[in-house]
Write a protein that holds these residues in place. Structure first.
Motif, PDB file in Angstrom:
ATOM      1  N   ASP A 128       0.857  -1.180   0.000  1.00  0.00           N
ATOM      2  CA  ASP A 128       0.000   0.000   0.000  1.00  0.00           C
ATOM      3  C   ASP A 128       0.897   1.235   0.000  1.00  0.00           C
ATOM      4  O   ASP A 128       1.743   1.388   0.893  1.00  0.00           O
ATOM      5  CB  ASP A 128      -0.903   0.009   1.227  1.00  0.00           C
ATOM      6  N   PHE A 129       0.709   2.095  -0.971  1.00  0.00           N
ATOM      7  CA  PHE A 129       1.534   3.307  -1.090  1.00  0.00           C
ATOM      8  C   PHE A 129       0.648   4.551  -1.168  1.00  0.00           C
ATOM      9  O   PHE A 129       1.048   5.578  -1.706  1.00  0.00           O
ATOM     10  CB  PHE A 129       2.422   3.176  -2.338  1.00  0.00           C
ATOM     11  N   SER A 130      -0.562   4.445  -0.605  1.00  0.00           N
ATOM     12  CA  SER A 130      -1.522   5.553  -0.669  1.00  0.00           C
ATOM     13  C   SER A 130      -0.946   6.838  -0.089  1.00  0.00           C
ATOM     14  O   SER A 130      -1.121   7.924  -0.644  1.00  0.00           O
ATOM     15  CB  SER A 130      -2.805   5.191   0.092  1.00  0.00           C
ATOM     16  N   TYR A 131      -0.299   6.692   1.043  1.00  0.00           N
ATOM     17  CA  TYR A 131       0.306   7.830   1.732  1.00  0.00           C
ATOM     18  C   TYR A 131       1.784   7.524   1.906  1.00  0.00           C
ATOM     19  O   TYR A 131       2.183   6.828   2.854  1.00  0.00           O
ATOM     20  CB  TYR A 131      -0.409   8.089   3.062  1.00  0.00           C
ATOM     21  N   PRO A 132       2.628   8.013   0.999  1.00  0.00           N
ATOM     22  CA  PRO A 132       4.011   7.541   0.899  1.00  0.00           C
ATOM     23  C   PRO A 132       4.941   7.983   2.008  1.00  0.00           C
ATOM     24  O   PRO A 132       6.006   7.376   2.197  1.00  0.00           O
ATOM     25  CB  PRO A 132       4.474   8.111  -0.445  1.00  0.00           C
ATOM     26  N   TYR A 133       4.569   9.028   2.747  1.00  0.00           N
ATOM     27  CA  TYR A 133       5.476   9.559   3.757  1.00  0.00           C
ATOM     28  C   TYR A 133       4.958   9.287   5.164  1.00  0.00           C
ATOM     29  O   TYR A 133       3.760   9.404   5.432  1.00  0.00           O
ATOM     30  CB  TYR A 133       5.660  11.063   3.563  1.00  0.00           C
ATOM     31  N   ASN A 134       5.877   8.960   6.062  1.00  0.00           N
ATOM     32  CA  ASN A 134       5.545   8.686   7.448  1.00  0.00           C
ATOM     33  C   ASN A 134       5.108   9.974   8.149  1.00  0.00           C
ATOM     34  O   ASN A 134       5.852  10.962   8.176  1.00  0.00           O
ATOM     35  CB  ASN A 134       6.772   8.078   8.139  1.00  0.00           C
ATOM     36  N   GLU A 135       3.916   9.949   8.727  1.00  0.00           N
ATOM     37  CA  GLU A 135       3.352  11.173   9.304  1.00  0.00           C
ATOM     38  C   GLU A 135       4.092  11.638  10.551  1.00  0.00           C
ATOM     39  O   GLU A 135       4.221  12.843  10.787  1.00  0.00           O
ATOM     40  CB  GLU A 135       1.864  10.981   9.603  1.00  0.00           C
ATOM     41  N   ASN A 136       4.589  10.726  11.369  1.00  0.00           N
ATOM     42  CA  ASN A 136       5.339  11.148  12.551  1.00  0.00           C
ATOM     43  C   ASN A 136       6.653  11.819  12.157  1.00  0.00           C
ATOM     44  O   ASN A 136       7.054  12.840  12.740  1.00  0.00           O
ATOM     45  CB  ASN A 136       5.609   9.967  13.474  1.00  0.00           C
ATOM     46  N   LEU A 137       7.337  11.255  11.159  1.00  0.00           N
ATOM     47  CA  LEU A 137       8.559  11.886  10.675  1.00  0.00           C
ATOM     48  C   LEU A 137       8.256  13.244  10.056  1.00  0.00           C
ATOM     49  O   LEU A 137       9.002  14.208  10.235  1.00  0.00           O
ATOM     50  CB  LEU A 137       9.254  10.991   9.659  1.00  0.00           C
ATOM     51  N   ARG A 138       7.168  13.321   9.307  1.00  0.00           N
ATOM     52  CA  ARG A 138       6.767  14.606   8.714  1.00  0.00           C
ATOM     53  C   ARG A 138       6.504  15.641   9.809  1.00  0.00           C
ATOM     54  O   ARG A 138       6.938  16.792   9.708  1.00  0.00           O
ATOM     55  CB  ARG A 138       5.518  14.452   7.851  1.00  0.00           C
ATOM     56  N   SER A 139       5.804  15.226  10.853  1.00  0.00           N
ATOM     57  CA  SER A 139       5.499  16.156  11.954  1.00  0.00           C
ATOM     58  C   SER A 139       6.769  16.654  12.616  1.00  0.00           C
ATOM     59  O   SER A 139       6.886  17.842  12.950  1.00  0.00           O
ATOM     60  CB  SER A 139       4.606  15.463  12.988  1.00  0.00           C
ATOM     61  N   ALA A 140       7.723  15.746  12.808  1.00  0.00           N
ATOM     62  CA  ALA A 140       8.991  16.148  13.417  1.00  0.00           C
ATOM     63  C   ALA A 140       9.728  17.146  12.531  1.00  0.00           C
ATOM     64  O   ALA A 140      10.300  18.135  13.020  1.00  0.00           O
ATOM     65  CB  ALA A 140       9.858  14.918  13.679  1.00  0.00           C
ATOM     66  N   LEU A 141       9.721  16.905  11.224  1.00  0.00           N
ATOM     67  CA  LEU A 141      10.375  17.833  10.292  1.00  0.00           C
ATOM     68  C   LEU A 141       9.674  19.188  10.263  1.00  0.00           C
ATOM     69  O   LEU A 141      10.331  20.234  10.239  1.00  0.00           O
ATOM     70  CB  LEU A 141      10.402  17.233   8.888  1.00  0.00           C
ATOM     71  N   ILE A 142       8.361  19.171  10.271  1.00  0.00           N
ATOM     72  CA  ILE A 142       7.596  20.429  10.255  1.00  0.00           C
ATOM     73  C   ILE A 142       7.896  21.242  11.521  1.00  0.00           C
ATOM     74  O   ILE A 142       8.135  22.451  11.462  1.00  0.00           O
ATOM     75  CB  ILE A 142       6.086  20.142  10.125  1.00  0.00           C
ATOM     76  N   ASP A 143       7.897  20.572  12.664  1.00  0.00           N
ATOM     77  CA  ASP A 143       8.211  21.252  13.919  1.00  0.00           C
ATOM     78  C   ASP A 143       9.650  21.765  13.918  1.00  0.00           C
ATOM     79  O   ASP A 143       9.939  22.876  14.384  1.00  0.00           O
ATOM     80  CB  ASP A 143       8.008  20.312  15.108  1.00  0.00           C
ATOM     81  N   GLY A 144      10.566  20.947  13.390  1.00  0.00           N
ATOM     82  CA  GLY A 144      11.966  21.358  13.332  1.00  0.00           C
ATOM     83  C   GLY A 144      12.170  22.566  12.452  1.00  0.00           C
ATOM     84  O   GLY A 144      12.913  23.497  12.794  1.00  0.00           O
ATOM     85  N   ALA A 145      11.486  22.574  11.304  1.00  0.00           N
ATOM     86  CA  ALA A 145      11.603  23.705  10.381  1.00  0.00           C
ATOM     87  C   ALA A 145      10.988  24.961  10.979  1.00  0.00           C
ATOM     88  O   ALA A 145      11.518  26.069  10.822  1.00  0.00           O
ATOM     89  CB  ALA A 145      10.937  23.363   9.050  1.00  0.00           C
ATOM     90  N   ALA A 146       9.866  24.797  11.685  1.00  0.00           N
ATOM     91  CA  ALA A 146       9.202  25.952  12.303  1.00  0.00           C
ATOM     92  C   ALA A 146      10.064  26.586  13.389  1.00  0.00           C
ATOM     93  O   ALA A 146       9.903  27.780  13.701  1.00  0.00           O
ATOM     94  CB  ALA A 146       7.855  25.527  12.880  1.00  0.00           C
ATOM     95  N   ALA A 147      10.976  25.809  13.965  1.00  0.00           N
ATOM     96  CA  ALA A 147      11.831  26.314  15.037  1.00  0.00           C
ATOM     97  C   ALA A 147      13.026  27.103  14.517  1.00  0.00           C
ATOM     98  O   ALA A 147      13.757  27.702  15.300  1.00  0.00           O
ATOM     99  CB  ALA A 147      12.317  25.154  15.905  1.00  0.00           C
ATOM    100  N   VAL A 148      13.228  27.098  13.195  1.00  0.00           N
ATOM    101  CA  VAL A 148      14.335  27.859  12.605  1.00  0.00           C
ATOM    102  C   VAL A 148      13.827  29.252  12.227  1.00  0.00           C
ATOM    103  O   VAL A 148      12.872  29.383  11.473  1.00  0.00           O
ATOM    104  CB  VAL A 148      14.902  27.144  11.362  1.00  0.00           C
ATOM    105  N   ASP A 149      14.454  30.282  12.752  1.00  0.00           N
ATOM    106  CA  ASP A 149      14.000  31.655  12.533  1.00  0.00           C
ATOM    107  C   ASP A 149      14.063  32.050  11.059  1.00  0.00           C
ATOM    108  O   ASP A 149      14.991  31.664  10.335  1.00  0.00           O
ATOM    109  CB  ASP A 149      14.861  32.634  13.343  1.00  0.00           C
ATOM    110  N   GLU A 150      13.046  32.824  10.650  1.00  0.00           N
ATOM    111  CA  GLU A 150      12.998  33.441   9.326  1.00  0.00           C
ATOM    112  C   GLU A 150      13.138  32.421   8.188  1.00  0.00           C
ATOM    113  O   GLU A 150      13.800  32.667   7.181  1.00  0.00           O
ATOM    114  CB  GLU A 150      14.081  34.523   9.192  1.00  0.00           C
TER     115      GLU A 150
END
Length: 252
Positions: A128-150
């Protein structure tokens, strides 16, 4: 035991800030991976690092041994992969310098070894490849990116994967845009699917380094790419450093 790996793309052939403990060249049934796997500590976490295009960036996108790379990581105990790649921005929100954490992917590549289930002694499997990216890893990346200024961060997107190594025509980009793609690159597949076939969690940190062909009414300025890649990958390293500190990774 190291269970998290970072795959570095164009402009990220070595991991700045990684305290290296060892290197290992892994033999696989699919041939040699792009380079030795580097093990060490980054952001207070044990990680492995693999340069997708080789340590000297000599392997073009269509000749990368994706099967060997993913198998090698899996064989040394890796369970989760964060893949970094340089991409072109198709939609307006994906301007140069933006970090995109895509949630979908469309494969336009051809003639690449793209599965571990290619016949032979083992039965064929259909993942099953309906949703190709791991959501927990995505959340961690989104949070990490949001923590970088500007830093401009886009938390969703559709990654259109083209064959390369040439950049796309303006007509091809119009087609990708019509298909719903928001960014375009050359290495997202079959990497993501191979990780899924081996049950590995996988997410992508895409760095926009140029407007896609024709998006600003101009040709792609290839002379500006080196500086854009250097700046973008510097930001990606900051994102990775913050991401590796996230407790969300423990749930991935």
């Amino acid at each position: 035991m190291t269970t998290l790996a970072i795959i570095g793309g164009t402009g990220l052939t070595r991991m700045e800030g990684l305290t290296v403990t060892r290197r290992e060249m892994v033999k696989t049934p699919y041939g040699a991976p792009s380079c030795p796997i580097v093990f060490g500590e980054l952001g207070g976490r044990q990680v492995a690092f693999l340069a997708r295009h080789g340590s000297t960036h000599r392997i073009p996108p269509h000749r990368i041994n994706y099967c060997a790379n993913i198998w090698a990581l899996h064989s040394v105990g890796i369970k989760r992969i964060i893949a970094v790649g340089a991409v072109g921005g198709i939609c307006e929100s994906c301007s140069v310098g933006t970090i995109v954490i895509p949630d979908q992917i469309i494969d336009y590549t051809y003639a690449r070894e793209n599965t571990f289930f290619d016949g032979g002694a083992d039965p064929v499997e259909h993942i099953d490849f309906s949703y190709p990216y791991n959501e927990n890893l995505r959340s961690a990346l989104i949070d990490g990116a949001a923590a970088v200024d500007e830093l401009n961060v886009v938390s969703q997107g559709v990654y259109g994967v083209m064959q390369g190594p040439r950049l796309e025509t303006a007509a091809e980009i119009r087609r990708l845009a019509a298909d719903g793609c928001t960014i375009v690159g050359m290495t997202g597949m079959p990497e993501a699917a191979l990780a899924a076939e081996l049950g590995l969690g996988y997410a992508c940190c895409a760095v926009v380094v140029n407007p896609a062909a024709g998006r600003d009414g101009q040709k792609v300025d290839t002379t500006a790419l080196p500086a854009s890649i250097k700046s973008g990958m510097s930001n990606a390293v900051k994102v990775l450093d913050r991401t590796l500190q996230s407790s969300v990774l423990e749930e991935s």
